[in-house]
Scaffold this motif. Structure first.
Motif: not given
Length: 392
Positions: A114-121, A131-140
């Motif tokens: 989740s941190i990586a997805s946020a850091a790379t926008f 196809g990944w829907g499992g982000a933890d929004h406590n980190f975004i």
């Protein structure tokens, strides 16, 4: 040396920009989002769309100027954007991970993904492309979906504007291309969202949180920037455009007031998802051209405008911290916060947000801004189109 830096930073926070009217609009936009999040201003989430138009006007205008003057550099542009956006944004990611994410989540794999997805926008894009829907929004960071749209704009606008100028060397050709981008918005949304019925969570992500769903709002900002360069408007033309923009905005508000979106933007209607960004882009572009030459004589408004990026990110973080721990047993010294009414709570958050954002600006944001914008040795009017970035 420290005293000199403090004075220099204070000048940055309190000096009106070259286009004072944009400072006013920027302060209105971030205040609307803030008040909406505390349930004081229904439909205040429209401030994000105003940010998009402002960003299109400022960044698009800077790209046009540099392309026409033969000074365009992709490397310099993206380096400056990185210095302006990433330090504050990455601080928000780290702060949310440290204060909320890791204390409340125990799946380290999902946490770091989740941190990586946020850091790379990629926090709103991985759903569609990987196809990944499992982000933890406590980190975004909350509200960071709008930064994803901004980043797509930074990638695509230079290609469109600079490419068109290098091929045709004509403002008329630029006008045709930018107008086409504005008009294409509803058409793209119609086909992109056709498979998702309203009220489905996928409809919300597809119709509202993607670049393809909001790019025409940004394009109207670029259009406004181009038009004021082609034909600088007279005071009468600015007054008429302001009146037309406010009338169109009033019509949009009338529709929203009678729809489920008045309180919650997530309850997107099919009609508004199709036409809303287009109409808001046109309305806010008219308002922007109407006021961009005004002076902003309020120091408080200028400070809010300068801190707008930090306010946008960190007021949400403070609210999320409050929500995450409100039900927990607080230290006795903070128990009094639970007894506050809604107005007192909001005022407390206003004060806390301003203090936090001042420190973020002083210690993190401004040192990087100084790397690409030479500090003024004496008080001057700052805020050139190429020196300001809006986030949402």
């Amino acid at each position: 040396m420290a005293a000199t830096y403090f004075r220099e930073h204070w000048r940055f926070l309190t000096t009106e920009g070259q286009m004072g009217g944009l400072d006013i609009l920027r302060a209105i936009a971030v205040s609307a989002v803030f008040l909406n999040h505390f349930n004081w201003l229904p439909a205040g989430w429209l401030g994000v769309d105003l940010f998009f138009v402002l960003s299109g006007f400022l960044i698009g205008g800077a790209i046009i100027d540099q392309a026409e003057q033969g000074r365009w550099s992709y490397g310099r542009f993206y380096w400056n954007r990185a210095l302006r956006i990433l330090p504050v944004y990455y601080l928000a990611i780290l702060a949310k991970a440290a204060l909320i994410g890791f204390p409340l989540s125990d799946d380290l794999g999902t946490a770091f993904a989740s941190i990586a997805s946020a850091a790379t926008f990629m926090q709103t894009s991985v759903i569609w492309y990987f196809g990944w829907g499992g982000a933890d929004h406590n980190f975004i960071p909350g509200g960071s979906w709008s930064l994803v749209i901004e980043e797509y704009f930074y990638l695509l606008c230079p290609l469109l504007v600079v490419g068109t100028w290098q091929i045709f060397r004509s403002r008329l050709a630029l006008l045709v291309v930018v107008l086409a981008a504005c008009i294409a918005g509803p058409l793209v949304r119609y086909y992109a969202n056709a498979d998702y019925p309203p009220d489905d969570i996928w409809w919300y992500f597809s119709a509202w949180l993607q670049f393809r769903s909001r790019f025409d709002t940004l394009a109207f900002g670029v259009l406004a920037a181009l038009l004021v360069r082609m034909h600088p408007p007279s005071w009468l033309a600015r007054a008429l455009l302001f009146a037309a923009g406010m009338a169109l905005f009033g019509a949009v508000l009338h529709y929203l007031y009678h729809s489920r979106m008045w309180v919650l933007s997530g309850q997107t209607t099919r009609v508004f998802a199709l036409w809303g960004p287009f109409l808001l882009g046109a309305a806010f572009a008219g308002v922007l051209v109407g006021v961009y030459k005004l002076r902003c004589r309020s120091t408080a408004v200028v400070i809010v405008a300068r801190l707008s990026f930090s306010i946008y990110l960190f007021h949400a973080l403070l609210q999320e911290i409050y929500g995450a721990y409100f039900a927990q047993t607080w230290p006795p010294a903070f128990e009094w916060i639970k007894s506050l009414g809604s107005l007192d709570t909001t005022l407390l958050f206003v004060a806390a947000t301003l203090v936090v954002c001042y420190l973020v600006s002083l210690l993190v944001e401004y040192p990087f801004i100084r790397m690409y914008r030479k500090p003024a040795p004496v008080p001057v009017r700052e805020g050139s189109p190429s020196g300001v970035v809006l986030a949402g």
